[in-house]
Design a protein around this motif. Sequence first.
Motif, PDB file in Angstrom:
ATOM      1  N   GLN A  10      46.894 -25.190  19.802  1.00  0.00           N
ATOM      2  CA  GLN A  10      46.092 -24.104  19.254  1.00  0.00           C
ATOM      3  C   GLN A  10      44.598 -24.354  19.390  1.00  0.00           C
ATOM      4  OE1 GLN A  10      47.418 -23.579  15.224  1.00  0.00           O
ATOM      5  NE2 GLN A  10      49.136 -22.273  15.815  1.00  0.00           N
ATOM      6  N   LEU A  13      42.904 -22.317  22.036  1.00  0.00           N
ATOM      7  CA  LEU A  13      43.012 -20.870  21.963  1.00  0.00           C
ATOM      8  C   LEU A  13      41.797 -20.273  21.250  1.00  0.00           C
ATOM      9  CD1 LEU A  13      46.781 -20.529  20.961  1.00  0.00           C
ATOM     10  CD2 LEU A  13      45.759 -20.078  23.188  1.00  0.00           C
ATOM     11  N   PRO A  14      41.281 -19.169  21.767  1.00  0.00           N
ATOM     12  CA  PRO A  14      40.120 -18.535  21.111  1.00  0.00           C
ATOM     13  C   PRO A  14      40.527 -17.881  19.786  1.00  0.00           C
ATOM     14  CG  PRO A  14      40.929 -17.142  22.879  1.00  0.00           C
ATOM     15  CD  PRO A  14      41.721 -18.419  22.968  1.00  0.00           C
ATOM     16  N   ARG A  15      39.616 -17.897  18.826  1.00  0.00           N
ATOM     17  CA  ARG A  15      39.871 -17.229  17.559  1.00  0.00           C
ATOM     18  C   ARG A  15      39.730 -15.711  17.748  1.00  0.00           C
ATOM     19  NH1 ARG A  15      40.066 -19.718  12.770  1.00  0.00           N
ATOM     20  NH2 ARG A  15      38.993 -18.017  11.675  1.00  0.00           N
ATOM     21  N   LYS A  16      40.577 -14.982  17.074  1.00  0.00           N
ATOM     22  CA  LYS A  16      40.552 -13.529  17.142  1.00  0.00           C
ATOM     23  C   LYS A  16      40.002 -12.961  15.826  1.00  0.00           C
ATOM     24  CE  LYS A  16      42.603 -13.173  21.201  1.00  0.00           C
ATOM     25  NZ  LYS A  16      41.911 -12.623  22.389  1.00  0.00           N
ATOM     26  N   ARG A  17      39.298 -11.848  15.961  1.00  0.00           N
ATOM     27  CA  ARG A  17      38.708 -11.193  14.785  1.00  0.00           C
ATOM     28  C   ARG A  17      39.484  -9.915  14.476  1.00  0.00           C
ATOM     29  NH1 ARG A  17      32.442 -11.439  16.678  1.00  0.00           N
ATOM     30  NH2 ARG A  17      33.382 -10.249  18.382  1.00  0.00           N
ATOM     31  N   LEU A  55      43.885 -19.263  13.502  1.00  0.00           N
ATOM     32  CA  LEU A  55      43.463 -18.654  14.763  1.00  0.00           C
ATOM     33  C   LEU A  55      42.859 -17.259  14.592  1.00  0.00           C
ATOM     34  CD1 LEU A  55      46.316 -19.639  17.259  1.00  0.00           C
ATOM     35  CD2 LEU A  55      43.959 -20.459  17.224  1.00  0.00           C
ATOM     36  N   CYS A  56      42.923 -16.721  13.392  1.00  0.00           N
ATOM     37  CA  CYS A  56      42.444 -15.355  13.180  1.00  0.00           C
ATOM     38  C   CYS A  56      41.484 -15.299  11.992  1.00  0.00           C
ATOM     39  CB  CYS A  56      43.611 -14.397  12.916  1.00  0.00           C
ATOM     40  SG  CYS A  56      44.786 -14.275  14.277  1.00  0.00           S
ATOM     41  N   ASP A  79      38.339  -7.694  17.250  1.00  0.00           N
ATOM     42  CA  ASP A  79      39.141  -7.591  18.472  1.00  0.00           C
ATOM     43  C   ASP A  79      40.329  -6.662  18.239  1.00  0.00           C
ATOM     44  OD1 ASP A  79      37.670  -9.631  20.000  1.00  0.00           O
ATOM     45  OD2 ASP A  79      38.490 -11.017  18.514  1.00  0.00           O
ATOM     46  N   TYR A 150      49.421 -16.507  17.381  1.00  0.00           N
ATOM     47  CA  TYR A 150      48.546 -15.824  16.430  1.00  0.00           C
ATOM     48  C   TYR A 150      49.311 -15.196  15.264  1.00  0.00           C
ATOM     49  CZ  TYR A 150      44.832 -16.397  19.864  1.00  0.00           C
ATOM     50  OH  TYR A 150      43.892 -16.930  20.725  1.00  0.00           O
TER      51      TYR A 150
END
Length: 631
Positions: A10, A13-17, A55-56, A79, A150
């Motif tokens: 993880q 992996l990019p964090r999501k908004r 991650l979020c 996002d 996620y």
Amino acid sequence: MQEMHPRNPQAALPRKRVLIVNCYFDDSRQPIRRTNKLPQAVGPIYLAGAFARELCEVRCYTEVASGPLEDERLLSWPDMLVLTGLTNGFDRMLHLTAYARTKNAKVIVVAGGPAVRALPLLAKEFFDYTCLGDIEELCEVIGEAFGAEYVARQMIPRYDLAYWLGRIGYVETTRYCNFRCSFCALTAEGRPYQTYDLDQIRRQIMASGKRSRMFFIDNNFYGSDRNHFRARVGLINEMRRARQFQHWAALVTNDFYRNDDNLRLVKDAGCEILFSGLETFDNDWLRSFNKLQNTSSPQVEMVTKSLNAGVIFAYGLMLDVASRSVPDLRRELEFITSTPEITIPSFVTLAIPILGTPYFYECLNKGTLLPETKLRDMDGTTILQKPLDDLAEVVKFVNDLQSLRGFHSRVLKHAVGFARVYRSKLTKAQMVFAMVNNLLTCAQPLTTSFTGLGWIKARPRPRTFISSTDLEELVVDVALRSAAAPTIFPSHQGHVDGGMMANNPSTAAIVLALGHHQPRPDLEDICLLSLGTGLSPTIISLNTKGWGIVQWMLNPFRSPSEPLLNILFDGVVEADAIMSQHLLSSRYWRLNPPLLRQTALDDWKAIPELIKTANDYDLQPTFDWIASNWN
């Protein structure tokens, strides 16, 4: 040799908004906050539990407590935008979707809730994902849109994001209802009554944190599973001993009161208030809506039984102007307010033919729905059907109903009598609730919103309370307002021509674009297409040496007839064009065809000539500029 640790997959992996919004269209038709409304929306925090925390980054917003979402930074931030809300909030979902996509074309929009379930095909045209099932369906959407990593391992409500709840906690222990009232949205969806596992309920309560009071927001806390009901009460006692909360409230159906042991059980477990959909004291009307559970015992007897047992009986009153006369409805209100042995209703609503319900199709078949009725009108305070009485009489009745106008002295007298009857049987907190409930009913616009007083003072006009008539602006009115140039045309509905402030709004538009957005855009990022109404410069060829204020302001026998006004208006228009050109250079384009002669604003005889000028004008250079500058 250094020990090697497996890499956390993880970490790369990019964090999501993620922004989750409970969409709400207030029945006042004003942008106010319903800060004190009960119960408050909790859908966003349940949905937030579907996203993996590591991650979020998730934010929640409820338009009930916080008013319309207008923060452009917040709308451009996510996002993924997740929308939920009641059926009458569907249009509000469309608004927010359009706003968010304007700010971020790549945003993923997910929508669910009663509105989407009622209009699945229409919803698919506007949203990237439509959830037609339970809240857990969001997990599938997250997995498909972002990836399985996620999705939260365990879906626990995010009470830490519920900034609007205050000291009251909200927990759901069952889903749906075991009855099928013809006006209920749950009947339209046809889902069976379900119970949560006790461990899942316990996790919800623990995640909610220590609260002074807990509100169990089930559609029917009693339900059809009696063993599970008793087990939940046992869990409540366990949580009370652990000091998670001390007192609680829940929603039950009227069959709960058939067994006196039920009241003793919940009273001993710390229950203060039970909400029940009593709807009306008219059994014939209840039977017509298949609400048979409310007709098994006299309503007054049921309410007094609860109060004498030490549990407040709270209920809503549903008034159907399509099947009952205004005098009949007034008599029911008079009966309630003259009977201090029962409580005043917590809210009063009109009958709503919600999409997909048997009641909706009945109204459709009978042709009782008013023409052009919109989803936003299904709010409980708007007349949706042809009433039995004269429409004007019904409108006045509904308007008065919002604060029980005409019943205030009766409500006050009722409060005194209620206190005399139950002061030894109810706690101080319960008595306060009962008294405040009267206030809520008589002054609802104020007491459900800290901004209510400002709303009342600022209202430009009263509500019509008739479907499809609020928030509508006739084209003719807008045109007359925008063309109401002083000295030429009269003002219309308090409006005059915007040219009084900015006859050419080009420079103003640039300033607003620079100052309104965050982060602030660069000037190089702005392009502006300016559309004029025809270039017709004012030329004063007369000798003005002896002119005074009269000649400059009004010269009816010569051209121009109002020299000073013409110069001021024409000068501002051209000055704005020159300034905008200097600011934006080639990124500014002015489309303003020259007219063959000077044309007065009210010269209707020139219309054919103006049409010909427009049709003959070469627009290709403008099209070329748009193609090269507009992305």
